[in-house]
Design a protein around this motif. Structure first.
Motif, PDB file in Angstrom:
ATOM      1  N   ASP A 123      -0.868 -21.412 -68.825  1.00  0.00           N
ATOM      2  CA  ASP A 123      -1.062 -20.028 -68.425  1.00  0.00           C
ATOM      3  C   ASP A 123      -0.917 -19.925 -66.906  1.00  0.00           C
ATOM      4  N   THR A 143       6.327 -15.515 -70.184  1.00  0.00           N
ATOM      5  CA  THR A 143       5.718 -14.244 -70.554  1.00  0.00           C
ATOM      6  C   THR A 143       5.014 -13.696 -69.324  1.00  0.00           C
ATOM      7  N   THR A 186       8.278  -9.820 -72.027  1.00  0.00           N
ATOM      8  CA  THR A 186       7.445  -8.910 -71.242  1.00  0.00           C
ATOM      9  C   THR A 186       6.027  -8.920 -71.792  1.00  0.00           C
ATOM     10  N   ALA A 187       5.089  -9.177 -70.910  1.00  0.00           N
ATOM     11  CA  ALA A 187       3.684  -9.242 -71.301  1.00  0.00           C
ATOM     12  C   ALA A 187       3.121  -7.842 -71.492  1.00  0.00           C
ATOM     13  N   GLY A 188       2.184  -7.743 -72.415  1.00  0.00           N
ATOM     14  CA  GLY A 188       1.450  -6.506 -72.591  1.00  0.00           C
ATOM     15  C   GLY A 188       0.385  -6.395 -71.507  1.00  0.00           C
ATOM     16  N   ASN A 205      -2.892  -6.507 -71.361  1.00  0.00           N
ATOM     17  CA  ASN A 205      -3.981  -7.485 -71.302  1.00  0.00           C
ATOM     18  C   ASN A 205      -3.544  -8.877 -71.733  1.00  0.00           C
ATOM     19  N   GLN A 206      -2.248  -9.122 -71.744  1.00  0.00           N
ATOM     20  CA  GLN A 206      -1.739 -10.413 -72.197  1.00  0.00           C
ATOM     21  C   GLN A 206      -1.679 -11.402 -71.028  1.00  0.00           C
ATOM     22  N   THR A 207      -2.043 -12.644 -71.307  1.00  0.00           N
ATOM     23  CA  THR A 207      -2.008 -13.688 -70.286  1.00  0.00           C
ATOM     24  C   THR A 207      -0.570 -14.073 -69.983  1.00  0.00           C
ATOM     25  N   TYR A 208      -0.261 -14.230 -68.706  1.00  0.00           N
ATOM     26  CA  TYR A 208       1.054 -14.737 -68.320  1.00  0.00           C
ATOM     27  C   TYR A 208       1.111 -16.208 -68.688  1.00  0.00           C
ATOM     28  N   SER A 209       2.248 -16.645 -69.192  1.00  0.00           N
ATOM     29  CA  SER A 209       2.352 -18.044 -69.582  1.00  0.00           C
ATOM     30  C   SER A 209       3.784 -18.548 -69.479  1.00  0.00           C
TER      31      SER A 209
END
Length: 107
Positions: free
Chosen positions: A22, A58, A89-91, A93-97
Motif C-alpha cells: 500500500d 491503484t 482509478t481508486a475510489g 476511500n480506497q487505499t492506494y496500492s
C-alpha cells in the motif's frame, strides 16, 4: 503447462502476487524520496522476473503520473522483459496500492 497451473491462472486475486504494498497517502502527497525509491525498486523487481509481469497501480488519476514515472525509473532501459503497467482509478476511500503479478497470457 500442467493442468494445475492453468487452473491457478484462471483465479483472480492477489494469491499469485509477487509483491503487493500500500502507498501511504502522506508519502504520496509529499512525493517522498523513499517512496520514489521503493516504486523504482518495484519496477526493477518486475523487470527482473523470468516471466512477463503486470504492475497494477491503484490511485487517483492525478497521482498516477508520478507513481508511473517512479516505477519506470527502476526498469532498465534495455530490458528484454518490460513489465506491463496497468492503472486503476481508486475510489474515494480506497487505499492506494501497487502489485506485481505474473502476466496471464490470453491462451
Amino acid at each position: 503447462m500442467h493442468p494445475a497451473d492453468s487452473a491457478q491462472a484462471d483465479k483472480p486475486g492477489v494469491s499469485g502476487a509477487i509483491l503487493r504494498f500500500d502507498i501511504p497517502a502522506d508519502a504520496l502527497g509529499a512525493h517522498d524520496p523513499q517512496l520514489s525509491a521503493v516504486l523504482a525498486k518495484a519496477g526493477a523487481l518486475a523487470a527482473a522476473q523470468k516471466r512477463p509481469t503486470v504492475i497494477r497501480v491503484t490511485a487517483l488519476g492525478q497521482d498516477l503520473r508520478y507513481i508511473n514515472e517512479s516505477i519506470w525509473k527502476g526498469v532498465p532501459v534495455h530490458s528484454s522483459n518490460k513489465p506491463v503497467l496497468e492503472n486503476l482509478t481508486a475510489g474515494a476511500n480506497q487505499t492506494y496500492s501497487v502489485s506485481i503479478e505474473p502476466l496471464q497470457s490470453g491462451g
